[in-house]
Design a protein around this motif. Sequence first.
Motif, PDB file in Angstrom:
ATOM      1  N   HIS A   1       0.961  -1.314  -0.039  1.00 38.40           N
ATOM      2  CA  HIS A   1      -0.097   0.028   0.009  1.00 38.40           C
ATOM      3  C   HIS A   1       0.797   1.254  -0.039  1.00 38.40           C
ATOM      4  N   LEU A   2       1.954   1.257   1.017  1.00 38.73           N
ATOM      5  CA  LEU A   2       2.761   2.524   1.043  1.00 38.73           C
ATOM      6  C   LEU A   2       3.664   2.637  -0.297  1.00 38.73           C
ATOM      7  N   LEU A   3       4.033   1.641  -0.983  1.00 37.65           N
ATOM      8  CA  LEU A   3       4.663   1.723  -2.316  1.00 37.65           C
ATOM      9  C   LEU A   3       3.934   2.464  -3.314  1.00 37.65           C
ATOM     10  N   LEU A   4       2.396   2.007  -3.301  1.00 34.35           N
ATOM     11  CA  LEU A   4       1.506   2.857  -4.339  1.00 34.35           C
ATOM     12  C   LEU A   4       1.240   4.009  -3.924  1.00 34.35           C
ATOM     13  N   GLU A   5       0.882   4.254  -2.610  1.00 36.48           N
ATOM     14  CA  GLU A   5       0.342   5.589  -2.225  1.00 36.48           C
ATOM     15  C   GLU A   5       1.338   6.610  -2.206  1.00 36.48           C
ATOM     16  N   ILE A   6       2.663   6.257  -1.552  1.00 40.80           N
ATOM     17  CA  ILE A   6       3.651   7.226  -1.385  1.00 40.80           C
ATOM     18  C   ILE A   6       4.674   7.581  -2.330  1.00 40.80           C
ATOM     19  N   TRP A   7       5.270   6.228  -3.017  1.00 39.75           N
ATOM     20  CA  TRP A   7       6.098   6.228  -4.017  1.00 39.75           C
ATOM     21  C   TRP A   7       5.586   6.023  -5.410  1.00 39.75           C
ATOM     22  N   GLN A   8       4.361   5.809  -5.439  1.00 36.65           N
ATOM     23  CA  GLN A   8       3.599   5.450  -6.987  1.00 36.65           C
ATOM     24  C   GLN A   8       4.369   4.453  -7.642  1.00 36.65           C
ATOM     25  N   VAL A   9       4.868   3.364  -6.756  1.00 40.08           N
ATOM     26  CA  VAL A   9       5.401   2.063  -7.317  1.00 40.08           C
ATOM     27  C   VAL A   9       4.790   1.051  -7.128  1.00 40.08           C
ATOM     28  N   ASP A  10       4.770   0.089  -8.397  1.00 37.14           N
ATOM     29  CA  ASP A  10       3.880  -1.241  -8.283  1.00 37.14           C
ATOM     30  C   ASP A  10       5.095  -1.986  -7.821  1.00 37.14           C
ATOM     31  N   THR A  11       4.596  -3.297  -7.257  1.00 36.01           N
ATOM     32  CA  THR A  11       5.326  -4.227  -6.639  1.00 36.01           C
ATOM     33  C   THR A  11       5.883  -5.082  -7.827  1.00 36.01           C
ATOM     34  N   PRO A  12       7.327  -5.589  -7.802  1.00 33.08           N
ATOM     35  CA  PRO A  12       7.903  -6.198  -8.884  1.00 33.08           C
ATOM     36  C   PRO A  12       7.030  -7.614  -9.181  1.00 33.08           C
ATOM     37  N   ASN A  13       6.973  -7.965 -10.033  1.00 35.38           N
ATOM     38  CA  ASN A  13       6.254  -9.144 -10.686  1.00 35.38           C
ATOM     39  C   ASN A  13       6.307 -10.385  -9.879  1.00 35.38           C
ATOM     40  N   VAL A  14       7.523 -10.587  -9.598  1.00 41.30           N
ATOM     41  CA  VAL A  14       7.932 -11.886  -8.808  1.00 41.30           C
ATOM     42  C   VAL A  14       7.138 -11.880  -7.464  1.00 41.30           C
ATOM     43  N   TRP A  15       6.714 -10.827  -6.708  1.00 43.96           N
ATOM     44  CA  TRP A  15       5.977 -10.746  -5.514  1.00 43.96           C
ATOM     45  C   TRP A  15       4.575 -11.170  -6.019  1.00 43.96           C
ATOM     46  N   LYS A  16       4.106 -11.037  -7.058  1.00 45.79           N
ATOM     47  CA  LYS A  16       2.490 -11.523  -7.362  1.00 45.79           C
ATOM     48  C   LYS A  16       2.505 -12.727  -7.591  1.00 45.79           C
ATOM     49  N   VAL A  17       3.529 -13.569  -7.658  1.00 41.52           N
ATOM     50  CA  VAL A  17       3.495 -15.125  -8.282  1.00 41.52           C
ATOM     51  C   VAL A  17       2.965 -15.751  -7.031  1.00 41.52           C
TER      52      VAL A  17
END
Length: 265
Positions: free
Chosen positions: A249-265
């Motif tokens: 949530h912080l990555l998206l809301e503060i830094w506007q960064v999506d999580t790396p693809n491997v986090w989603k596997v």
Amino acid sequence: MYQPLERATGTLKATIRGSQNRIGELYQEGSSRLFFPKNFSKMKECVVINTAGGITGGDKFECSIEAAEESSIVVTTQASEKVYKASNGSAEVEATFFVRKNSKLLWLPQDTILFSKSDLSRKITIHIEDNSEFLAFDQIVLGRSAMGENIKKSNFYDNWKIYKGDKLIYFDQSGWKESVPLHCAGLKGIKSYASFYYVGAKAVAYEQKLKNMKKDNENVYFGSSLRNDCLLVRMFGSDAKAIKDRAIHLLLEIWQVDTPNVWKV
């Protein structure tokens, strides 16, 4: 006659150059590999892989990654790093990152899980030049939550150094020996803790956004501070997954960064 167990070692060195994020240098040895999955982002994704499947006593891993010449990269890991019970001394992990002028490097590994009776010594050093940007996330999990493990015995030494130019702007040395201090003020009742580290031109703006956010929920507490041009965010709680969800949530809301693809596997 006693034969010592063969231990895992890994050495990894990589340099990414230019606005096209081209690989300028790549050296990998032992159980360390670097994979570059295809994506449609302007940032090059670099995935560090430990082919040994985990870390235990006596293992030694070294990693050095450089973002050079206006490059933009995100470095992550293939999976959670599991630190198993040690029977042959301490495992040593050393990671060094160089963020050259006008470059951007995100170090977003998946969590590190400390098993009961594990022994890990870790050193992380970051060198940042002017007009560059760096963001790191680090999560430590105390025991295998899915198996109900309550870790009590363990050795952990953690050393972080962040340099901006020739100046040391952040230093932290923490850990424990033999017994996890679960009853001290910092670790009482928690199963996991995590940190964000940010150095860049937007540090003041990001700190203000953090101050405006709700600081806690039922499972996760966090706080932030900005000193010596380094923005630090600490999170802790009794649920490791809740901390990771909060981090996303912080990555998206503060830094506007999506999580790396491997986090989603």
